[in-house]
Design a protein around this motif. Structure first.
Motif, PDB file in Angstrom:
ATOM      1  N   TYR A 141     -24.413 -16.886  20.498  1.00 24.58           N
ATOM      2  CA  TYR A 141     -23.333 -17.494  20.157  1.00 24.58           C
ATOM      3  C   TYR A 141     -21.863 -17.288  21.018  1.00 24.58           C
ATOM      4  CZ  TYR A 141     -22.741 -12.596  18.272  1.00 24.58           C
ATOM      5  OH  TYR A 141     -23.117 -11.456  18.181  1.00 24.58           O
ATOM      6  N   PRO A 142     -20.907 -17.769  21.158  1.00 26.16           N
ATOM      7  CA  PRO A 142     -19.824 -17.464  21.800  1.00 26.16           C
ATOM      8  C   PRO A 142     -19.211 -15.893  21.570  1.00 26.16           C
ATOM      9  CG  PRO A 142     -19.499 -19.645  21.022  1.00 26.16           C
ATOM     10  CD  PRO A 142     -20.400 -18.942  20.081  1.00 26.16           C
ATOM     11  N   GLY A 143     -19.109 -15.275  22.527  1.00 30.52           N
ATOM     12  CA  GLY A 143     -18.665 -13.872  22.525  1.00 30.52           C
ATOM     13  C   GLY A 143     -18.719 -13.033  23.712  1.00 30.52           C
ATOM     14  N   PHE A 144     -18.688 -11.952  23.411  1.00 31.87           N
ATOM     15  CA  PHE A 144     -18.927 -10.765  24.582  1.00 31.87           C
ATOM     16  C   PHE A 144     -20.440 -10.466  25.038  1.00 31.87           C
ATOM     17  CE2 PHE A 144     -18.853  -6.683  26.491  1.00 31.87           C
ATOM     18  CZ  PHE A 144     -18.042  -6.644  27.595  1.00 31.87           C
ATOM     19  N   PHE A 145     -20.860 -10.892  26.282  1.00 36.62           N
ATOM     20  CA  PHE A 145     -22.180 -10.451  26.691  1.00 36.62           C
ATOM     21  C   PHE A 145     -22.130 -10.120  27.938  1.00 36.62           C
ATOM     22  CE2 PHE A 145     -22.771 -13.147  22.984  1.00 36.62           C
ATOM     23  CZ  PHE A 145     -23.532 -12.533  21.999  1.00 36.62           C
ATOM     24  N   THR A 187     -17.876  -0.757  26.744  1.00 34.04           N
ATOM     25  CA  THR A 187     -18.514  -2.049  27.053  1.00 34.04           C
ATOM     26  C   THR A 187     -19.609  -2.227  26.194  1.00 34.04           C
ATOM     27  OG1 THR A 187     -17.848  -2.079  29.632  1.00 34.04           O
ATOM     28  CG2 THR A 187     -19.611  -3.369  28.586  1.00 34.04           C
ATOM     29  N   ARG A 188     -20.409  -1.144  26.014  1.00 31.19           N
ATOM     30  CA  ARG A 188     -21.456  -1.239  25.194  1.00 31.19           C
ATOM     31  C   ARG A 188     -21.261  -1.510  23.530  1.00 31.19           C
ATOM     32  NH1 ARG A 188     -23.001   2.979  28.634  1.00 31.19           N
ATOM     33  NH2 ARG A 188     -25.112   2.441  29.788  1.00 31.19           N
ATOM     34  N   LYS A 189     -20.080  -0.952  23.233  1.00 33.29           N
ATOM     35  CA  LYS A 189     -19.657  -1.258  21.997  1.00 33.29           C
ATOM     36  C   LYS A 189     -19.152  -2.643  21.861  1.00 33.29           C
ATOM     37  CE  LYS A 189     -16.033   1.559  21.312  1.00 33.29           C
ATOM     38  NZ  LYS A 189     -15.211   2.488  20.707  1.00 33.29           N
ATOM     39  N   LEU A 190     -18.470  -3.349  22.668  1.00 34.07           N
ATOM     40  CA  LEU A 190     -18.232  -4.660  22.579  1.00 34.07           C
ATOM     41  C   LEU A 190     -19.273  -5.576  22.628  1.00 34.07           C
ATOM     42  CD1 LEU A 190     -15.000  -4.587  25.017  1.00 34.07           C
ATOM     43  CD2 LEU A 190     -15.090  -4.717  22.493  1.00 34.07           C
ATOM     44  N   ILE A 191     -20.408  -5.512  23.301  1.00 35.51           N
ATOM     45  CA  ILE A 191     -21.453  -6.460  23.497  1.00 35.51           C
ATOM     46  C   ILE A 191     -21.824  -6.895  22.127  1.00 35.51           C
ATOM     47  CG2 ILE A 191     -24.032  -6.553  23.945  1.00 35.51           C
ATOM     48  CD1 ILE A 191     -23.527  -4.525  26.160  1.00 35.51           C
ATOM     49  N   GLY A 192     -21.853  -8.377  22.038  1.00 33.32           N
ATOM     50  CA  GLY A 192     -22.116  -8.992  20.806  1.00 33.32           C
ATOM     51  C   GLY A 192     -21.012  -9.255  19.808  1.00 33.32           C
ATOM     52  N   SER A 193     -19.781  -8.675  20.551  1.00 31.43           N
ATOM     53  CA  SER A 193     -18.674  -9.261  19.556  1.00 31.43           C
ATOM     54  C   SER A 193     -18.444 -10.847  19.701  1.00 31.43           C
ATOM     55  CB  SER A 193     -17.464  -8.579  20.171  1.00 31.43           C
ATOM     56  OG  SER A 193     -17.322  -7.069  20.168  1.00 31.43           O
ATOM     57  N   ALA A 194     -18.004 -11.248  18.639  1.00 33.74           N
ATOM     58  CA  ALA A 194     -17.724 -12.707  18.673  1.00 33.74           C
ATOM     59  C   ALA A 194     -16.400 -13.143  19.372  1.00 33.74           C
ATOM     60  CB  ALA A 194     -17.594 -13.366  17.244  1.00 33.74           C
ATOM     61  N   TYR A 195     -16.282 -14.167  20.017  1.00 30.34           N
ATOM     62  CA  TYR A 195     -15.434 -14.466  20.859  1.00 30.34           C
ATOM     63  C   TYR A 195     -14.083 -14.541  19.768  1.00 30.34           C
ATOM     64  CZ  TYR A 195     -12.005 -16.756  23.873  1.00 30.34           C
ATOM     65  OH  TYR A 195     -11.022 -17.120  24.811  1.00 30.34           O
ATOM     66  N   SER A 223      -8.549 -15.934  17.850  1.00 27.26           N
ATOM     67  CA  SER A 223      -7.416 -15.629  17.198  1.00 27.26           C
ATOM     68  C   SER A 223      -6.552 -14.877  18.000  1.00 27.26           C
ATOM     69  CB  SER A 223      -7.417 -14.630  15.891  1.00 27.26           C
ATOM     70  OG  SER A 223      -8.285 -13.868  16.345  1.00 27.26           O
ATOM     71  N   SER A 224      -7.246 -14.217  19.239  1.00 28.91           N
ATOM     72  CA  SER A 224      -6.596 -13.565  20.338  1.00 28.91           C
ATOM     73  C   SER A 224      -5.807 -14.566  21.125  1.00 28.91           C
ATOM     74  CB  SER A 224      -7.838 -12.786  21.218  1.00 28.91           C
ATOM     75  OG  SER A 224      -8.307 -11.719  20.459  1.00 28.91           O
ATOM     76  N   CYS A 225      -6.092 -15.885  21.338  1.00 28.93           N
ATOM     77  CA  CYS A 225      -5.773 -16.643  22.276  1.00 28.93           C
ATOM     78  C   CYS A 225      -4.327 -17.015  21.314  1.00 28.93           C
ATOM     79  CB  CYS A 225      -6.349 -17.694  22.436  1.00 28.93           C
ATOM     80  SG  CYS A 225      -8.065 -17.613  23.267  1.00 28.93           S
ATOM     81  N   LEU A 226      -4.342 -17.086  20.095  1.00 28.24           N
ATOM     82  CA  LEU A 226      -3.250 -17.579  19.114  1.00 28.24           C
ATOM     83  C   LEU A 226      -2.238 -16.213  19.298  1.00 28.24           C
ATOM     84  CD1 LEU A 226      -1.838 -19.085  17.106  1.00 28.24           C
ATOM     85  CD2 LEU A 226      -3.427 -17.873  15.283  1.00 28.24           C
ATOM     86  N   SER A 227      -2.808 -15.312  19.172  1.00 25.04           N
ATOM     87  CA  SER A 227      -1.959 -13.752  19.559  1.00 25.04           C
ATOM     88  C   SER A 227      -1.137 -13.858  20.660  1.00 25.04           C
ATOM     89  CB  SER A 227      -2.795 -12.552  19.492  1.00 25.04           C
ATOM     90  OG  SER A 227      -3.410 -12.413  18.245  1.00 25.04           O
ATOM     91  N   PHE A 228      -1.784 -14.367  21.766  1.00 25.50           N
ATOM     92  CA  PHE A 228      -0.752 -14.379  23.069  1.00 25.50           C
ATOM     93  C   PHE A 228       0.204 -15.325  22.647  1.00 25.50           C
ATOM     94  CE2 PHE A 228       0.093 -16.447  26.875  1.00 25.50           C
ATOM     95  CZ  PHE A 228       0.607 -15.420  27.635  1.00 25.50           C
ATOM     96  N   SER A 280     -13.871  -9.001  17.024  1.00 24.39           N
ATOM     97  CA  SER A 280     -13.921 -10.199  18.141  1.00 24.39           C
ATOM     98  C   SER A 280     -12.933  -9.920  19.329  1.00 24.39           C
ATOM     99  CB  SER A 280     -13.265 -11.505  17.407  1.00 24.39           C
ATOM    100  OG  SER A 280     -12.160 -11.492  17.069  1.00 24.39           O
ATOM    101  N   CYS A 281     -13.054 -10.620  20.472  1.00 24.01           N
ATOM    102  CA  CYS A 281     -12.130 -10.442  21.458  1.00 24.01           C
ATOM    103  C   CYS A 281     -12.345 -11.676  22.364  1.00 24.01           C
ATOM    104  CB  CYS A 281     -12.404  -9.065  22.175  1.00 24.01           C
ATOM    105  SG  CYS A 281     -13.942  -9.047  22.902  1.00 24.01           S
ATOM    106  N   ASP A 282     -11.236 -11.696  23.237  1.00 20.39           N
ATOM    107  CA  ASP A 282     -11.258 -12.837  24.302  1.00 20.39           C
ATOM    108  C   ASP A 282     -11.715 -12.097  25.434  1.00 20.39           C
ATOM    109  OD1 ASP A 282      -8.927 -11.925  25.114  1.00 20.39           O
ATOM    110  OD2 ASP A 282      -7.787 -13.638  24.156  1.00 20.39           O
ATOM    111  N   CYS A 283     -11.407 -12.901  26.689  1.00 19.56           N
ATOM    112  CA  CYS A 283     -11.935 -12.171  27.937  1.00 19.56           C
ATOM    113  C   CYS A 283     -11.032 -11.162  28.402  1.00 19.56           C
ATOM    114  CB  CYS A 283     -12.037 -13.223  28.912  1.00 19.56           C
ATOM    115  SG  CYS A 283     -10.435 -14.235  29.357  1.00 19.56           S
ATOM    116  N   SER A 284      -9.856 -11.466  28.382  1.00 15.34           N
ATOM    117  CA  SER A 284      -8.651 -10.393  28.812  1.00 15.34           C
ATOM    118  C   SER A 284      -8.631  -9.409  27.945  1.00 15.34           C
ATOM    119  CB  SER A 284      -7.455 -11.131  29.261  1.00 15.34           C
ATOM    120  OG  SER A 284      -6.792 -11.898  28.194  1.00 15.34           O
ATOM    121  N   GLU A 285      -8.647  -9.517  26.490  1.00 20.72           N
ATOM    122  CA  GLU A 285      -8.583  -8.462  25.763  1.00 20.72           C
ATOM    123  C   GLU A 285      -9.668  -7.442  25.951  1.00 20.72           C
ATOM    124  OE1 GLU A 285      -8.634  -7.938  20.756  1.00 20.72           O
ATOM    125  OE2 GLU A 285      -9.130  -9.885  21.679  1.00 20.72           O
TER     126      GLU A 285
END
Length: 171
Positions: free
Chosen positions: A54-58, A88-96, A99-104, A120-125
């Motif tokens: 799915y879209p996310g951190f991989f 990094t290991r903790k973030l693996i599998g986080s959904a994209y 809402s972070s884009c909206l936050s910015f 969840s997180c976006d790329c720069s987050e």
């Protein structure tokens, strides 16, 4: 001190143009942030890649952006690579983090702080969380979900980042 390579890439799709306009990155052509860690390109993407569930951190191939002419690879000294790898290991599998884009946007245009969702997180987050975990005080007064790719790039460059793109192009 350890060293870590972070990266930034642009593009010319409609989505890239929207990101550039909202974040003020038109002159820089920066729309995506990634981190070279765990022998991989660690990144959070809003579009599912072939092998991602799915879209996310991989983690993706370490050569993913080598041929991309817009990619910039920046090396920065960090207090702890081990802590960066743990984050990094903790973030693996986080959904994209859509809402972070909206936050910015809410922070930039309306000065509203939107709560950070650690699931969840976006790329720069993601990059901000990794660099903070490594011991760098990257934008300590704002939430990680309010950092854009351009903001991350500027912070890294203003805090000792060294462009090592040529090292990656020669692979």
């Amino acid at each position: 001190m350890d060293k870590l390579v972070v990266g930034y890439v642009g593009g010319d799709t409609n989505l890239d143009k929207v990101i550039q306009n909202f974040s003020g990155a038109v002159k820089y052509n920066i729309t995506h942030a990634f981190t070279m860690i765990l022998n991989s390109t660690a990144e959070s993407k809003g579009v599912k890649e072939v092998d991602d569930p799915y879209p996310g951190f991989f983690l993706h191939s370490p050569d993913k952006f080598v041929l991309d002419k817009t990619a910039r690879f920046i090396e920065i000294e960090i207090p702890s690579l081990r802590l960066a790898e743990m984050e990094t290991r903790k973030l693996i599998g986080s959904a994209y983090g859509y809402s972070s884009c909206l936050s910015f946007v809410l922070r930039k245009f309306f000065h509203i702080n939107f709560p950070d969702n650690r699931h969840s997180c976006d790329c720069s987050e993601a990059q901000t969380l990794i660099l903070r975990a490594a011991g760098l005080p990257m934008y300590p007064r704002i939430q990680a979900n309010e950092v854009s790719p351009l903001m991350a790039f500027k912070w890294v460059m203003n805090h000792g980042g060294k462009d090592v793109t040529d090292r990656f192009r020669k692979r």
